[in-house]
Design a protein around this motif. Sequence first.
Motif, PDB file in Angstrom:
ATOM      1  N   VAL A   1       0.855  -1.185   0.000  1.00  0.00           N
ATOM      2  CA  VAL A   1       0.000   0.000   0.000  1.00  0.00           C
ATOM      3  C   VAL A   1       0.893   1.237   0.000  1.00  0.00           C
ATOM      4  CG1 VAL A   1      -1.801   1.266   1.235  1.00  0.00           C
ATOM      5  CG2 VAL A   1      -1.780  -1.245   1.281  1.00  0.00           C
ATOM      6  N   VAL A   2       0.645   2.127  -0.965  1.00  0.00           N
ATOM      7  CA  VAL A   2       1.434   3.355  -1.106  1.00  0.00           C
ATOM      8  C   VAL A   2       0.525   4.539  -0.834  1.00  0.00           C
ATOM      9  CG1 VAL A   2       2.873   4.746  -2.649  1.00  0.00           C
ATOM     10  CG2 VAL A   2       2.873   2.236  -2.859  1.00  0.00           C
ATOM     11  N   ARG A   3       0.961   5.374   0.101  1.00  0.00           N
ATOM     12  CA  ARG A   3       0.170   6.553   0.482  1.00  0.00           C
ATOM     13  C   ARG A   3       1.038   7.800   0.457  1.00  0.00           C
ATOM     14  NH1 ARG A   3      -2.162   2.711   4.577  1.00  0.00           N
ATOM     15  NH2 ARG A   3      -4.310   2.424   3.905  1.00  0.00           N
ATOM     16  N   MET A   4       0.349   8.942   0.444  1.00  0.00           N
ATOM     17  CA  MET A   4       1.038  10.228   0.515  1.00  0.00           C
ATOM     18  C   MET A   4       0.183  11.162   1.370  1.00  0.00           C
ATOM     19  SD  MET A   4       2.346  12.599  -2.665  1.00  0.00           S
ATOM     20  CE  MET A   4       3.441  11.354  -3.331  1.00  0.00           C
ATOM     21  N   TRP A   5       0.814  11.833   2.299  1.00  0.00           N
ATOM     22  CA  TRP A   5       0.102  12.793   3.143  1.00  0.00           C
ATOM     23  C   TRP A   5       0.056  14.156   2.469  1.00  0.00           C
ATOM     24  CZ3 TRP A   5       2.733  12.125   8.577  1.00  0.00           C
ATOM     25  CH2 TRP A   5       2.283  10.939   9.161  1.00  0.00           C
ATOM     26  N   HIS A   6      -1.015  14.891   2.762  1.00  0.00           N
ATOM     27  CA  HIS A   6      -1.083  16.285   2.330  1.00  0.00           C
ATOM     28  C   HIS A   6      -0.200  17.128   3.241  1.00  0.00           C
ATOM     29  CE1 HIS A   6      -4.717  14.886   0.210  1.00  0.00           C
ATOM     30  NE2 HIS A   6      -4.375  15.830  -0.645  1.00  0.00           N
TER      31      HIS A   6
ATOM     32  N   PRO B   1      10.540  15.087  -0.742  1.00  0.00           N
ATOM     33  CA  PRO B   1       9.399  14.344  -1.283  1.00  0.00           C
ATOM     34  C   PRO B   1       9.554  12.839  -1.074  1.00  0.00           C
ATOM     35  CG  PRO B   1      10.084  16.043  -2.816  1.00  0.00           C
ATOM     36  CD  PRO B   1      11.127  15.988  -1.740  1.00  0.00           C
ATOM     37  N   HIS B   2       8.500  12.228  -0.538  1.00  0.00           N
ATOM     38  CA  HIS B   2       8.552  10.801  -0.228  1.00  0.00           C
ATOM     39  C   HIS B   2       7.149  10.201  -0.233  1.00  0.00           C
ATOM     40  CE1 HIS B   2       7.739  12.833   3.586  1.00  0.00           C
ATOM     41  NE2 HIS B   2       7.087  11.724   3.922  1.00  0.00           N
ATOM     42  N   ILE B   3       7.109   8.873  -0.191  1.00  0.00           N
ATOM     43  CA  ILE B   3       5.854   8.140  -0.069  1.00  0.00           C
ATOM     44  C   ILE B   3       5.914   7.298   1.194  1.00  0.00           C
ATOM     45  CG2 ILE B   3       5.227   8.105  -2.509  1.00  0.00           C
ATOM     46  CD1 ILE B   3       6.552   5.342  -2.732  1.00  0.00           C
ATOM     47  N   HIS B   4       4.751   6.939   1.683  1.00  0.00           N
ATOM     48  CA  HIS B   4       4.628   6.053   2.835  1.00  0.00           C
ATOM     49  C   HIS B   4       4.214   4.691   2.296  1.00  0.00           C
ATOM     50  CE1 HIS B   4       4.617   9.275   5.974  1.00  0.00           C
ATOM     51  NE2 HIS B   4       4.377   9.985   4.880  1.00  0.00           N
TER      52      HIS B   4
ATOM     53  N   TRP C   1       9.206   0.534  -9.048  1.00  0.00           N
ATOM     54  CA  TRP C   1       7.936   1.199  -9.314  1.00  0.00           C
ATOM     55  C   TRP C   1       8.070   2.715  -9.136  1.00  0.00           C
ATOM     56  CZ3 TRP C   1       4.788   4.136  -6.089  1.00  0.00           C
ATOM     57  CH2 TRP C   1       3.516   4.434  -6.593  1.00  0.00           C
ATOM     58  N   CYS C   2       8.730   3.111  -8.076  1.00  0.00           N
ATOM     59  CA  CYS C   2       8.902   4.533  -7.760  1.00  0.00           C
ATOM     60  C   CYS C   2       9.660   5.251  -8.886  1.00  0.00           C
ATOM     61  CB  CYS C   2       9.650   4.661  -6.435  1.00  0.00           C
ATOM     62  SG  CYS C   2       9.700   6.320  -5.765  1.00  0.00           S
ATOM     63  N   LEU C   3      10.731   4.654  -9.353  1.00  0.00           N
ATOM     64  CA  LEU C   3      11.526   5.276 -10.413  1.00  0.00           C
ATOM     65  C   LEU C   3      10.756   5.314 -11.733  1.00  0.00           C
ATOM     66  CD1 LEU C   3      15.046   3.863  -9.533  1.00  0.00           C
ATOM     67  CD2 LEU C   3      14.097   6.128  -8.998  1.00  0.00           C
ATOM     68  N   LEU C   4       9.960   4.284 -11.998  1.00  0.00           N
ATOM     69  CA  LEU C   4       9.158   4.233 -13.215  1.00  0.00           C
ATOM     70  C   LEU C   4       8.063   5.306 -13.204  1.00  0.00           C
ATOM     71  CD1 LEU C   4       8.536   2.666 -15.866  1.00  0.00           C
ATOM     72  CD2 LEU C   4       7.006   1.232 -14.501  1.00  0.00           C
ATOM     73  N   HIS C   5       7.529   5.597 -12.041  1.00  0.00           N
ATOM     74  CA  HIS C   5       6.411   6.553 -11.912  1.00  0.00           C
ATOM     75  C   HIS C   5       6.842   7.858 -11.231  1.00  0.00           C
ATOM     76  CE1 HIS C   5       3.406   3.714 -13.340  1.00  0.00           C
ATOM     77  NE2 HIS C   5       4.054   2.790 -12.639  1.00  0.00           N
ATOM     78  N   GLN C   6       8.112   8.178 -11.334  1.00  0.00           N
ATOM     79  CA  GLN C   6       8.653   9.343 -10.633  1.00  0.00           C
ATOM     80  C   GLN C   6       7.930  10.641 -11.003  1.00  0.00           C
ATOM     81  OE1 GLN C   6      12.859  10.306 -11.269  1.00  0.00           O
ATOM     82  NE2 GLN C   6      13.055  10.046  -9.060  1.00  0.00           N
ATOM     83  N   THR C   7       7.643  10.849 -12.272  1.00  0.00           N
ATOM     84  CA  THR C   7       6.962  12.078 -12.688  1.00  0.00           C
ATOM     85  C   THR C   7       5.582  12.188 -12.050  1.00  0.00           C
ATOM     86  OG1 THR C   7       8.147  12.065 -14.788  1.00  0.00           O
ATOM     87  CG2 THR C   7       6.151  13.403 -14.683  1.00  0.00           C
ATOM     88  N   GLU C   8       4.842  11.087 -12.054  1.00  0.00           N
ATOM     89  CA  GLU C   8       3.507  11.093 -11.452  1.00  0.00           C
ATOM     90  C   GLU C   8       3.582  11.319  -9.942  1.00  0.00           C
ATOM     91  OE1 GLU C   8       1.040   7.709 -13.501  1.00  0.00           O
ATOM     92  OE2 GLU C   8       3.201   7.299 -13.604  1.00  0.00           O
ATOM     93  N   LEU C   9       4.593  10.735  -9.308  1.00  0.00           N
ATOM     94  CA  LEU C   9       4.758  10.912  -7.864  1.00  0.00           C
ATOM     95  C   LEU C   9       5.105  12.356  -7.523  1.00  0.00           C
ATOM     96  CD1 LEU C   9       6.622   7.592  -7.095  1.00  0.00           C
ATOM     97  CD2 LEU C   9       4.367   8.238  -6.233  1.00  0.00           C
ATOM     98  N   VAL C  10       5.981  12.961  -8.311  1.00  0.00           N
ATOM     99  CA  VAL C  10       6.335  14.367  -8.079  1.00  0.00           C
ATOM    100  C   VAL C  10       5.111  15.253  -8.289  1.00  0.00           C
ATOM    101  CG1 VAL C  10       7.718  16.307  -8.953  1.00  0.00           C
ATOM    102  CG2 VAL C  10       8.794  14.078  -8.574  1.00  0.00           C
ATOM    103  N   ASP C  11       4.327  14.961  -9.318  1.00  0.00           N
ATOM    104  CA  ASP C  11       3.091  15.730  -9.552  1.00  0.00           C
ATOM    105  C   ASP C  11       2.155  15.611  -8.352  1.00  0.00           C
ATOM    106  OD1 ASP C  11       3.997  16.480 -12.049  1.00  0.00           O
ATOM    107  OD2 ASP C  11       2.726  15.061 -13.154  1.00  0.00           O
ATOM    108  N   ASN C  12       2.001  14.398  -7.832  1.00  0.00           N
ATOM    109  CA  ASN C  12       1.158  14.205  -6.650  1.00  0.00           C
ATOM    110  C   ASN C  12       1.725  14.939  -5.445  1.00  0.00           C
ATOM    111  OD1 ASN C  12      -1.133  12.825  -7.425  1.00  0.00           O
ATOM    112  ND2 ASN C  12      -0.367  10.813  -6.873  1.00  0.00           N
TER     113      ASN C  12
ATOM    114  N   GLN D   1       3.402  17.697  -5.424  1.00  0.00           N
ATOM    115  CA  GLN D   1       3.060  19.116  -5.578  1.00  0.00           C
ATOM    116  C   GLN D   1       1.587  19.364  -5.242  1.00  0.00           C
ATOM    117  OE1 GLN D   1       5.212  21.568  -6.008  1.00  0.00           O
ATOM    118  NE2 GLN D   1       6.847  20.039  -6.063  1.00  0.00           N
ATOM    119  N   LYS D   2       0.721  18.477  -5.692  1.00  0.00           N
ATOM    120  CA  LYS D   2      -0.702  18.610  -5.365  1.00  0.00           C
ATOM    121  C   LYS D   2      -0.921  18.501  -3.857  1.00  0.00           C
ATOM    122  CE  LYS D   2      -2.436  16.773  -9.713  1.00  0.00           C
ATOM    123  NZ  LYS D   2      -3.205  15.718 -10.363  1.00  0.00           N
ATOM    124  N   ALA D   3      -0.224  17.568  -3.229  1.00  0.00           N
ATOM    125  CA  ALA D   3      -0.375  17.370  -1.781  1.00  0.00           C
ATOM    126  C   ALA D   3       0.049  18.609  -1.003  1.00  0.00           C
ATOM    127  CB  ALA D   3       0.433  16.155  -1.331  1.00  0.00           C
ATOM    128  N   GLN D   4       1.061  19.292  -1.480  1.00  0.00           N
ATOM    129  CA  GLN D   4       1.526  20.493  -0.796  1.00  0.00           C
ATOM    130  C   GLN D   4       0.493  21.613  -0.840  1.00  0.00           C
ATOM    131  OE1 GLN D   4       4.457  20.423   1.093  1.00  0.00           O
ATOM    132  NE2 GLN D   4       4.048  18.309   0.507  1.00  0.00           N
TER     133      GLN D   4
END
Length: 88
Positions: A11-16, A22-25, A58-69, A71-74
Amino acid sequence: MPTIAIFFGIVVRMWHDDHPPPHIHVEYQGFEALVAIATGEVTQGQLPRKVASIVKEWCLLHQTELVDNWQKAQHFEPLDRIQGADRD
């Protein structure tokens, strides 16, 4: 905390408005870790070796999407779901 992906029981989550860098939980069968978006490396906590490897890839493959998220979370905006490593 919004869930942005679930794959192979991981399970991958991100806090607002979370703290930098930048990181994921990540949670997996009682293990919990923070994983850096830039490197895919576990920075806090622990994951089984195979799970850490899957998450890193997975993280490296989806790095752009994770960075976009990130920014949205911030800005307290809704986060997008990201396709899991199992293509779900």
